[in-house]
Design a protein around this motif. Sequence first.
Motif, PDB file in Angstrom:
ATOM      1  N   GLN A   1      -6.612   8.033  -0.201  1.00  0.00           N
ATOM      2  CA  GLN A   1      -7.606   7.237  -1.031  1.00  0.00           C
ATOM      3  C   GLN A   1      -9.047   6.684  -0.474  1.00  0.00           C
ATOM      4  O   GLN A   1     -10.522   7.254  -0.356  1.00  0.00           O
ATOM      5  CB  GLN A   1      -7.573   6.806  -2.734  1.00  0.00           C
ATOM      6  N   LYS A   2      -8.530   5.830   0.512  1.00  0.00           N
ATOM      7  CA  LYS A   2      -9.257   4.508   1.112  1.00  0.00           C
ATOM      8  C   LYS A   2      -9.562   5.849   2.238  1.00  0.00           C
ATOM      9  O   LYS A   2     -11.125   5.087   2.399  1.00  0.00           O
ATOM     10  CB  LYS A   2      -8.365   3.803   1.360  1.00  0.00           C
TER      11      LYS A   2
ATOM     12  N   MET B   1       1.342  -1.187  -0.281  1.00  0.00           N
ATOM     13  CA  MET B   1       0.013  -0.317  -0.185  1.00  0.00           C
ATOM     14  C   MET B   1       0.783   1.308  -0.350  1.00  0.00           C
ATOM     15  O   MET B   1       1.672   1.429   0.456  1.00  0.00           O
ATOM     16  CB  MET B   1      -1.321  -0.347   1.038  1.00  0.00           C
TER      17      MET B   1
ATOM     18  N   TYR C   1     -10.157  -1.144   7.792  1.00  0.00           N
ATOM     19  CA  TYR C   1     -10.864   0.059   6.709  1.00  0.00           C
ATOM     20  C   TYR C   1      -9.889  -0.183   5.993  1.00  0.00           C
ATOM     21  O   TYR C   1      -9.939  -0.665   4.370  1.00  0.00           O
ATOM     22  CB  TYR C   1     -11.928   0.777   6.418  1.00  0.00           C
ATOM     23  N   CYS C   2      -8.204   0.936   6.339  1.00  0.00           N
ATOM     24  CA  CYS C   2      -7.795   1.549   5.078  1.00  0.00           C
ATOM     25  C   CYS C   2      -6.382   0.477   4.969  1.00  0.00           C
ATOM     26  O   CYS C   2      -6.232   0.041   4.037  1.00  0.00           O
ATOM     27  CB  CYS C   2      -7.259   2.284   5.623  1.00  0.00           C
TER      28      CYS C   2
ATOM     29  N   GLN D   1     -12.728   7.802   0.796  1.00  0.00           N
ATOM     30  CA  GLN D   1     -14.204   6.289   0.892  1.00  0.00           C
ATOM     31  C   GLN D   1     -14.403   6.103   1.912  1.00  0.00           C
ATOM     32  O   GLN D   1     -16.006   6.558   2.259  1.00  0.00           O
ATOM     33  CB  GLN D   1     -13.491   5.270   0.331  1.00  0.00           C
ATOM     34  N   PHE D   2     -13.312   6.168   3.294  1.00  0.00           N
ATOM     35  CA  PHE D   2     -14.532   5.829   4.761  1.00  0.00           C
ATOM     36  C   PHE D   2     -14.727   7.001   5.142  1.00  0.00           C
ATOM     37  O   PHE D   2     -16.285   6.763   5.361  1.00  0.00           O
ATOM     38  CB  PHE D   2     -13.380   5.272   5.614  1.00  0.00           C
TER      39      PHE D   2
ATOM     40  N   GLU E   1      -3.151   5.826  -1.210  1.00  0.00           N
ATOM     41  CA  GLU E   1      -3.682   4.613  -1.739  1.00  0.00           C
ATOM     42  C   GLU E   1      -4.246   4.730  -0.416  1.00  0.00           C
ATOM     43  O   GLU E   1      -5.618   4.410   0.131  1.00  0.00           O
ATOM     44  CB  GLU E   1      -2.978   3.445  -2.262  1.00  0.00           C
TER      45      GLU E   1
ATOM     46  N   ASN F   1      -6.607  -2.712   6.668  1.00  0.00           N
ATOM     47  CA  ASN F   1      -7.053  -4.843   6.710  1.00  0.00           C
ATOM     48  C   ASN F   1      -6.771  -5.186   8.349  1.00  0.00           C
ATOM     49  O   ASN F   1      -6.798  -5.934   8.077  1.00  0.00           O
ATOM     50  CB  ASN F   1      -7.152  -5.581   5.834  1.00  0.00           C
TER      51      ASN F   1
END
Length: 125
Positions: A31-32, A24, A116-117, A35-36, A28, A119
């Motif tokens: 960006q994640k 990662m 979430y980002c 989204q969260f 990335e 895992n």
Amino acid sequence: KQNKKHTMICEKCRAEIMSGLQEMTATEIIQKACQFYQIDIKDLIGKKRNAYLIYSRHQIMDMLRRYKPLNLTLKGIGYLMGKRDHTTVIHAMDNVTKFNEIYPDYRENYRKLHVYCLNTELYLK
């Protein structure tokens, strides 16, 4: 024998997880995280000072610092987060630590962000 076999499987799984995490990039992760939080990356790295954006920025800065495979400096994190000064990153990390101790909901949200980002909760400690 069964314990030894189980240990070998666990070590193999751990190695796979760690290799996946190392792939990662900071971009990335950012960006994640956007989204969260359901926010636009332009707002995240922009100059707006809405409370929700500030909390999001602070948690993301702290998460990037804790994420050891990236080995980002404070200056590097500040640059990624809208060309902010390294002292802003220090302030963000201090706030995250303080709010995690005081507010259980904040701490739980931060934990969910990590899961979430990344895992994993591995980097929360």
